[in-house]
Design a protein around this motif. Sequence first.
Motif, PDB file in Angstrom:
ATOM      1  N   ARG A 147       0.837  -1.215   0.000  1.00  0.00           N
ATOM      2  CA  ARG A 147       0.000   0.000   0.000  1.00  0.00           C
ATOM      3  C   ARG A 147       0.864   1.255   0.000  1.00  0.00           C
ATOM      4  NH1 ARG A 147      -4.754  -2.261   4.141  1.00  0.00           N
ATOM      5  NH2 ARG A 147      -5.007  -4.163   2.940  1.00  0.00           N
TER       6      ARG A 147
ATOM      7  N   VAL B 159      -4.761   5.990   0.587  1.00  0.00           N
ATOM      8  CA  VAL B 159      -5.091   5.061   1.667  1.00  0.00           C
ATOM      9  C   VAL B 159      -6.101   5.757   2.575  1.00  0.00           C
ATOM     10  CG1 VAL B 159      -4.204   3.753   3.637  1.00  0.00           C
ATOM     11  CG2 VAL B 159      -2.831   3.945   1.561  1.00  0.00           C
ATOM     12  N   ARG B 160      -7.220   5.073   2.831  1.00  0.00           N
ATOM     13  CA  ARG B 160      -8.279   5.695   3.641  1.00  0.00           C
ATOM     14  C   ARG B 160      -8.184   5.308   5.108  1.00  0.00           C
ATOM     15  NH1 ARG B 160     -11.372   8.416   0.527  1.00  0.00           N
ATOM     16  NH2 ARG B 160     -11.796   7.743  -1.599  1.00  0.00           N
TER      17      ARG B 160
ATOM     18  N   PHE C 265      -7.430   0.711   3.792  1.00  0.00           N
ATOM     19  CA  PHE C 265      -7.366   0.128   2.445  1.00  0.00           C
ATOM     20  C   PHE C 265      -6.936   1.175   1.421  1.00  0.00           C
ATOM     21  CE2 PHE C 265      -9.879  -3.001   4.610  1.00  0.00           C
ATOM     22  CZ  PHE C 265      -9.441  -4.193   4.055  1.00  0.00           C
TER      23      PHE C 265
ATOM     24  N   TYR D 164      -7.461   2.851  -2.097  1.00  0.00           N
ATOM     25  CA  TYR D 164      -8.577   3.061  -3.020  1.00  0.00           C
ATOM     26  C   TYR D 164      -8.077   3.670  -4.329  1.00  0.00           C
ATOM     27  CZ  TYR D 164     -12.222   2.475   0.595  1.00  0.00           C
ATOM     28  OH  TYR D 164     -13.067   1.982   1.563  1.00  0.00           O
TER      29      TYR D 164
ATOM     30  N   SER E 266     -12.103   0.249  -3.049  1.00  0.00           N
ATOM     31  CA  SER E 266     -11.050  -0.552  -2.409  1.00  0.00           C
ATOM     32  C   SER E 266     -10.965  -1.952  -2.989  1.00  0.00           C
ATOM     33  CB  SER E 266     -11.320  -0.660  -0.906  1.00  0.00           C
ATOM     34  OG  SER E 266     -12.560  -1.326  -0.689  1.00  0.00           O
TER      35      SER E 266
ATOM     36  N   GLN F 214     -15.201  -2.141   4.602  1.00  0.00           N
ATOM     37  CA  GLN F 214     -15.241  -1.695   3.198  1.00  0.00           C
ATOM     38  C   GLN F 214     -16.695  -1.575   2.729  1.00  0.00           C
ATOM     39  OE1 GLN F 214     -11.936  -3.686   0.656  1.00  0.00           O
ATOM     40  NE2 GLN F 214     -12.244  -5.046   2.385  1.00  0.00           N
TER      41      GLN F 214
ATOM     42  N   CYS G 193     -18.378   1.662   3.630  1.00  0.00           N
ATOM     43  CA  CYS G 193     -17.687   2.905   3.238  1.00  0.00           C
ATOM     44  C   CYS G 193     -18.428   3.605   2.103  1.00  0.00           C
ATOM     45  CB  CYS G 193     -16.257   2.570   2.809  1.00  0.00           C
ATOM     46  SG  CYS G 193     -15.380   4.005   2.179  1.00  0.00           S
TER      47      CYS G 193
ATOM     48  N   ASP H  45     -17.005   3.385  -1.328  1.00  0.00           N
ATOM     49  CA  ASP H  45     -17.100   2.113  -2.053  1.00  0.00           C
ATOM     50  C   ASP H  45     -18.500   1.906  -2.622  1.00  0.00           C
ATOM     51  OD1 ASP H  45     -14.781   0.640  -2.383  1.00  0.00           O
ATOM     52  OD2 ASP H  45     -14.767  -0.068  -0.313  1.00  0.00           O
TER      53      ASP H  45
END
Length: 343
Positions: free
Chosen positions: A134, A145-146, A150, A152, A157, A240, A243, A246
Amino acid sequence: MNIIEQMIQKKAYELGYEKCGIIPIGLMDGYAKKFEERIEKVPKSKMFYQNQQRLVNTLATYPWAKSVVVLAVQYGKYKIPEVVKGHIGKSYLFDIRVDKNTKEYQNNRALEKYMQELGLKVETNQKFGVVGMRWAALQAGIGIVRRNNFLYTESGSWVHLEAWVTDREMELKETNDVLQCPKNCNRCMASCPTKSLSDPYTMSPTTCISFLTTFGGRNLPQEPLSRTFGNCIYGCDICQDVCPMDKGKWKEEEEFPGLAELSSVLTPENILNMEEGFYRKKVQPKFFYLSSEELWKWKVDVLCYMRNNYKETYRPLIINACNNENYKVREMAYSICKELCLQ
Ligand code: SF4
Ligand code: SF4
């Protein structure tokens, strides 16, 4: 002129990769600091991260490495069989690292061959990576990176990251227009059943459901957190799935090779009754985080699920599991029988 970098990126796009960036190996230096920070924030994660120490000092393993080619490939496009939806983590269902039948696996091999044909010495580790993935992706501009940790891209993601170290000095940043997390959003942290996500960018990997139901699940019958696992049997996607970034990103458009057939035997009932031979041949090669000796962990995971989502049809299965040849399965089944007064 970065001709060779552009050739690699062009080839990656042709093969269907969503993103491809290349960074000098020196840009991985900051990863060591990040790594230490994570351990300082969550000291009990030290043991977990120690196993990843090799990713911190890539040059110790590959002293010839001069750059890192890092790529993202979208997997959020596959149909999710109803029987495993919400029970088995999507990254495991659509794991392209070892499944030679997938076009993504074949593309990984094709890209490596292409780079070798260009005269580069390259090295990857399809299962576990050669660098902090990552971090490398962030440096290469692949995405952001959130707060749920993760990475994105514009596809959310639901992307798999791949990387090679190479023996050539190269640099080619990717571009993305992924927006940062909304200022006051904390949905991922608020939804985490085990409170593993405690603060933005801070997680306790050893209490995460994905750890406890796969390679970390050594003592689930004595694990109080197992009561929070809800519908999860193997892995967890909750931080995820909730989110907003997402939302709408998963498009069920394509069949994943062999998954529809395999899923039909992955009901909780079937897993509990599964024979070792079938497990070793059909299930373990795909879900490789558990070894060929660890079907018992799947059975304990399923018993945990049956306790957390109890219905009367589970009664004979749980009672029967009290006679299982594995003592951990028996221990879990006994404790459920005692708690729910099953006989
Ligand atoms: S995967 Fe599940 S348990 Fe792990 S941090 Fe995310 S929500 Fe929490
Ligand atoms: S749920 Fe909110 S805070 Fe968490 S990663 Fe998604 S946008 Fe960021």
